[in-house]
Design an enzyme around this catalytic site. Structure first.
Site, short mmCIF file in Angstrom:
data_model
loop_
_atom_site.label_atom_id
_atom_site.label_comp_id
_atom_site.label_asym_id
_atom_site.label_seq_id
_atom_site.Cartn_x
_atom_site.Cartn_y
_atom_site.Cartn_z
N ALA A 1 0.85 -1.19 0.00
CA ALA A 1 0.00 0.00 0.00
C ALA A 1 0.88 1.24 0.00
CB ALA A 1 -0.89 -0.01 1.24
N GLY B 1 0.70 -5.00 1.05
CA GLY B 1 -0.51 -5.09 0.21
C GLY B 1 -0.22 -5.77 -1.12
N GLU C 1 -0.58 -9.33 -0.39
CA GLU C 1 -2.02 -9.58 -0.20
C GLU C 1 -2.74 -9.58 -1.54
OE1 GLU C 1 -2.29 -6.35 2.66
OE2 GLU C 1 -2.83 -7.76 4.24
N GLU D 1 4.47 -4.85 7.41
CA GLU D 1 3.67 -3.79 8.03
C GLU D 1 4.06 -3.51 9.48
OE1 GLU D 1 2.46 -6.21 6.11
OE2 GLU D 1 0.84 -5.47 4.82
#
Ligand code: HXC
Length: 258
Positions: free
Chosen positions: A65, A109, A112, A132
């Site tokens: 992200a 992300g 993911e 993270e």
């Protein structure tokens, strides 16, 4: 929609989506995620497309992200504009198979996103991780849920709590990726697989994907019931009659997707 963060193309019945923010290693910001989800939706509703590939560059599938976009966020902002989770959900609902072709960094992300796809073909340069924890947060778009299911609780716990990385070879050995191939071949191998899948009867492909994903989440007995109902339903398709007649007549089947 004018595309600024992805590149969309098609090769016969395969839809290709390249993440295209190379300067920030394909960090996933809101605009990219909206474009990505819309492109997947469009391919999913295009009867000429039978398989979808998502890939990045050789250096990075995605480094996660966009930290700049998230850095000043409040819980309310994350909840209201959950650009990753909301759009991952749109990807998860696609009925056509999605292959992640992964090279280089596949972090946060990005990892993911790869796990939201149905299959992962990885270059031997790929590195997977959920860093993270180093930012004061945890994986929030399927990392704790999907990684533990994919590679087992203990290794997922270690990776997520340490913020460390896993090599492509280890990811293959643990079942996170279906295949590791030499660096220069990852996209070609993903295309080869996509073409092979695209040549199969489309409704059976769709049902097989649906069954694997659904049954993965169900207790075994319910999963077996679900699978058998989809199996019986396929006997109402022309493709089932065609597939079995072709086998018996020793000829190639011609799929209609009906
Ligand atoms: C924004 C990023 C970024 C990210 C890299 N960049 N990752 N920008 N968001 N996630 C930018 C860098 O700031 C840099 O910009 C440029 O990309 C190149 O990165 P470098 O760090 O110079 O490259 P390198 O030294 O090769 O290191 C690569 C890296 C490192 C190991 C991948 O960039 C890194 O640690 N990135 C962050 C990875 C991460 O923590 N991901 C998790 C994010 S949180 P400049 O302008 O300096 O050139 C997350 C939450 C998901 O994903 C849950 C959502 C609900």
């Amino acid at each position: 929609m004018a595309l600024e963060n992805i590149v969309v193309s098609r090769e016969d019945s395969v839809g290709l989506i390249q993440l295209n923010r190379p300067k920030v290693l394909n960090a996933l910001n809101g605009a990219l995620m909206e474009e990505l989800a819309a492109a997947v939706d469009e391919f999913d509703h295009d009867s000429a497309i039978h398989c979808i590939i998502i890939h990045g560059t050789d250096r990075a599938f995605s480094a996660g992200a966009d930290i700049e976009q998230m850095s000043a966020a409040t819980p309310a902002m994350m909840l209201e504009n959950s650009w990753i989770n909301r759009n991952f959900e749109r990807l998860r609902r696609a009925s056509k198979p999605i292959i992640a072709a992964v090279s280089g960094y596949c972090l946060g992300g990005g990892c993911e996103l790869a796990m939201t796809c149905d299959m992962v073909i990885a270059s031997e340069t790929a590195q997977f991780g959920q860093p993270e924890i180093n930012l004061g947060v945890i994986p929030g778009a399927g990392g704790t849920a999907r990684l533990a299911r994919a590679i087992g609780k203990s290794r997922a716990m270690e990776l997520i709590l340490s913020g460390g990385r896993m090599s492509a070879k280890e990811a293959e050995m643990r079942g996170l990726v279906s295949r590791v191939v030499p660096g220069e071949l990852y996209l070609e191998e993903a295309k080869k697989l996509a073409r092979e899948i695209a040549g199969k009867p489309p409704i059976a492909v769709r049902f097989a994907k649906e069954s694997i994903n659904k049954v993965y989440e169900l207790p075994l007995s319910e999963g077996l019931d679900y699978e058998s109902r989809l199996f019986y339903t396929l006997f109402s398709t022309e493709d089932q009659k065609e597939g079995m007649s072709a086998f018996l007549a020793k000829r190639k089947p011609h799929w209609k997707g009906k």
